[in-house]
Scaffold this motif. Structure first.
Motif, PDB file in Angstrom:
ATOM      1  N   ASN A   1    -167.077 -40.883  82.657  1.00  0.00           N
ATOM      2  CA  ASN A   1    -167.682 -39.561  82.574  1.00  0.00           C
ATOM      3  C   ASN A   1    -166.543 -38.582  82.325  1.00  0.00           C
ATOM      4  OD1 ASN A   1    -169.196 -37.243  82.838  1.00  0.00           O
ATOM      5  ND2 ASN A   1    -169.428 -37.400  85.051  1.00  0.00           N
ATOM      6  N   LEU A   2    -166.409 -38.143  81.085  1.00  0.00           N
ATOM      7  CA  LEU A   2    -165.308 -37.259  80.691  1.00  0.00           C
ATOM      8  C   LEU A   2    -165.862 -35.877  80.360  1.00  0.00           C
ATOM      9  CD1 LEU A   2    -163.482 -39.732  78.262  1.00  0.00           C
ATOM     10  CD2 LEU A   2    -163.048 -39.359  80.715  1.00  0.00           C
ATOM     11  N   VAL A   3    -165.242 -34.852  80.914  1.00  0.00           N
ATOM     12  CA  VAL A   3    -165.655 -33.481  80.648  1.00  0.00           C
ATOM     13  C   VAL A   3    -164.487 -32.759  79.979  1.00  0.00           C
ATOM     14  CG1 VAL A   3    -166.486 -31.300  81.616  1.00  0.00           C
ATOM     15  CG2 VAL A   3    -167.175 -33.480  82.649  1.00  0.00           C
ATOM     16  N   TYR A   4    -164.774 -32.220  78.795  1.00  0.00           N
ATOM     17  CA  TYR A   4    -163.766 -31.495  78.029  1.00  0.00           C
ATOM     18  C   TYR A   4    -164.160 -30.038  77.880  1.00  0.00           C
ATOM     19  CZ  TYR A   4    -161.793 -35.978  76.634  1.00  0.00           C
ATOM     20  OH  TYR A   4    -161.211 -37.221  76.648  1.00  0.00           O
TER      21      TYR A   4
ATOM     22  N   GLN B   1    -171.389 -28.199  65.212  1.00  0.00           N
ATOM     23  CA  GLN B   1    -171.312 -26.829  64.709  1.00  0.00           C
ATOM     24  C   GLN B   1    -170.849 -25.856  65.786  1.00  0.00           C
ATOM     25  OE1 GLN B   1    -174.704 -25.669  62.025  1.00  0.00           O
ATOM     26  NE2 GLN B   1    -175.385 -27.746  62.551  1.00  0.00           N
ATOM     27  N   LEU B   2    -171.345 -26.047  67.019  1.00  0.00           N
ATOM     28  CA  LEU B   2    -170.947 -25.143  68.099  1.00  0.00           C
ATOM     29  C   LEU B   2    -169.495 -25.367  68.497  1.00  0.00           C
ATOM     30  CD1 LEU B   2    -174.156 -25.077  70.337  1.00  0.00           C
ATOM     31  CD2 LEU B   2    -173.473 -23.525  68.476  1.00  0.00           C
ATOM     32  N   LEU B   3    -169.034 -26.618  68.470  1.00  0.00           N
ATOM     33  CA  LEU B   3    -167.613 -26.889  68.728  1.00  0.00           C
ATOM     34  C   LEU B   3    -166.746 -26.188  67.682  1.00  0.00           C
ATOM     35  CD1 LEU B   3    -167.420 -30.653  69.736  1.00  0.00           C
ATOM     36  CD2 LEU B   3    -166.453 -28.741  71.021  1.00  0.00           C
ATOM     37  N   ALA B   4    -167.105 -26.353  66.410  1.00  0.00           N
ATOM     38  CA  ALA B   4    -166.330 -25.757  65.326  1.00  0.00           C
ATOM     39  C   ALA B   4    -166.320 -24.237  65.406  1.00  0.00           C
ATOM     40  CB  ALA B   4    -166.881 -26.205  63.974  1.00  0.00           C
ATOM     41  N   ALA B   5    -167.417 -23.650  65.887  1.00  0.00           N
ATOM     42  CA  ALA B   5    -167.517 -22.185  65.996  1.00  0.00           C
ATOM     43  C   ALA B   5    -166.905 -21.656  67.293  1.00  0.00           C
ATOM     44  CB  ALA B   5    -168.986 -21.761  65.903  1.00  0.00           C
ATOM     45  N   GLY B   6    -166.459 -22.548  68.172  1.00  0.00           N
ATOM     46  CA  GLY B   6    -165.873 -22.115  69.442  1.00  0.00           C
ATOM     47  C   GLY B   6    -166.903 -21.630  70.444  1.00  0.00           C
ATOM     48  N   LEU B   7    -168.149 -22.066  70.319  1.00  0.00           N
ATOM     49  CA  LEU B   7    -169.211 -21.600  71.214  1.00  0.00           C
ATOM     50  C   LEU B   7    -169.535 -22.577  72.339  1.00  0.00           C
ATOM     51  CD1 LEU B   7    -171.667 -20.035  68.611  1.00  0.00           C
ATOM     52  CD2 LEU B   7    -170.227 -18.830  70.278  1.00  0.00           C
ATOM     53  N   LEU B   8    -169.078 -23.819  72.240  1.00  0.00           N
ATOM     54  CA  LEU B   8    -169.367 -24.806  73.276  1.00  0.00           C
ATOM     55  C   LEU B   8    -168.319 -24.689  74.386  1.00  0.00           C
ATOM     56  CD1 LEU B   8    -171.483 -27.064  73.663  1.00  0.00           C
ATOM     57  CD2 LEU B   8    -169.756 -28.655  72.875  1.00  0.00           C
ATOM     58  N   ASP B   9    -168.789 -24.529  75.620  1.00  0.00           N
ATOM     59  CA  ASP B   9    -167.877 -24.344  76.747  1.00  0.00           C
ATOM     60  C   ASP B   9    -167.480 -25.651  77.420  1.00  0.00           C
ATOM     61  OD1 ASP B   9    -167.827 -21.330  76.913  1.00  0.00           O
ATOM     62  OD2 ASP B   9    -169.985 -21.713  76.995  1.00  0.00           O
ATOM     63  N   GLU B  10    -168.385 -26.629  77.419  1.00  0.00           N
ATOM     64  CA  GLU B  10    -168.100 -27.930  78.023  1.00  0.00           C
ATOM     65  C   GLU B  10    -168.737 -29.027  77.187  1.00  0.00           C
ATOM     66  OE1 GLU B  10    -167.988 -26.715  82.775  1.00  0.00           O
ATOM     67  OE2 GLU B  10    -169.492 -28.124  82.043  1.00  0.00           O
ATOM     68  N   LEU B  11    -167.976 -30.098  76.982  1.00  0.00           N
ATOM     69  CA  LEU B  11    -168.479 -31.279  76.294  1.00  0.00           C
ATOM     70  C   LEU B  11    -168.390 -32.436  77.281  1.00  0.00           C
ATOM     71  CD1 LEU B  11    -169.472 -32.715  73.743  1.00  0.00           C
ATOM     72  CD2 LEU B  11    -167.060 -33.016  73.091  1.00  0.00           C
ATOM     73  N   HIS B  12    -169.545 -32.917  77.730  1.00  0.00           N
ATOM     74  CA  HIS B  12    -169.636 -34.021  78.688  1.00  0.00           C
ATOM     75  C   HIS B  12    -169.903 -35.298  77.902  1.00  0.00           C
ATOM     76  CE1 HIS B  12    -170.223 -31.488  82.415  1.00  0.00           C
ATOM     77  NE2 HIS B  12    -170.311 -30.600  81.432  1.00  0.00           N
ATOM     78  N   LEU B  13    -168.958 -36.215  77.931  1.00  0.00           N
ATOM     79  CA  LEU B  13    -169.099 -37.480  77.216  1.00  0.00           C
ATOM     80  C   LEU B  13    -169.229 -38.606  78.221  1.00  0.00           C
ATOM     81  CD1 LEU B  13    -166.404 -37.069  74.414  1.00  0.00           C
ATOM     82  CD2 LEU B  13    -168.865 -36.631  74.274  1.00  0.00           C
TER      83      LEU B  13
END
Length: 188
Positions: free
Chosen positions: A179-182, A130-142
């Motif tokens: 460790n991928l950071v997007y 939901q935060l990705l879709a809303a543009g609120l997530l600044d970093e996604l660490h996979l």
């Protein structure tokens, strides 16, 4: 504005559900440092109820122990913990509260609170989506594990609008975990 960083354990085939069943053989000091980096700069944890229940069932008892997790457990205990749930909740772990109101509006207000610490997330797949879709997530660490789990909930479900991301950094651990950071892709 506070930054929101989410960290997830994910398999090669995109499964993020039940990492406790497949992730531990790959856990080492490198991964511990990566997880610590996501949560270490935060002063607030944003969690779904299932993830919160898992954390609250494990970390408070570790604060009192002599093992190597005691310091990290205390850090988690000291953090402000905001739990997203449609059900009314009661809490036993200190510094815990329930998110009030609409998720996007409430998280936008959280990001705009004063302070230098960020907002960290671990797990909480539906909230990350939901935060990705809303543009609120600044970093996604996979933390991509070299295993095809072949069943379970995947990070990105079918349908919906594409979410373009930019690779900010990558690192390969000795276990083969990536460790991928997007970050959100910025318009050209």
């Amino acid at each position: 504005m506070k930054k929101i960083a989410a960290g997830l354990f994910i398999s090669l085939d995109g499964v993020v559900e039940a990492p406790d069943q497949w992730h531990f053989p790959y856990f080492n000091d490198e991964m511990g440092a990566a997880v610590g980096a996501v949560l270490g700069s935060a002063d607030t944890l944003l969690l779904g109820r299932v993830t919160y229940d898992s954390f609250a069932g494990a970390w408070p008892d570790r604060e009192e122990g002599d093992d190597e997790d005691a310091g990290f457990a205390k850090q988690l205990g000291d953090m402000r913990k905001i739990v997203v749930s449609r059900q009314r909740l009661s809490f036993t772990w200190r510094n815990s509260e329930q998110l009030q109101g609409d998720l996007v509006e409430a998280v936008t207000a959280l990001k705009n609170e004063p302070g230098t610490g960020g907002i960290g997330m671990s797990g909480s797949i539906s909230i990350v989506r939901q935060l990705l879709a809303a543009g609120l997530l600044d970093e996604l660490h996979l933390l991509v594990h070299p295993i095809a789990v072949r069943q379970g909930e995947r990070l990105f479900d079918e349908g919906g609008t594409p979410i373009p991301l930019t690779l900010a950094s990558s690192q390969t651990f000795s276990t083969g975990v990536l460790n991928l950071v997007y970050t959100p892709a910025r318009p050209a």
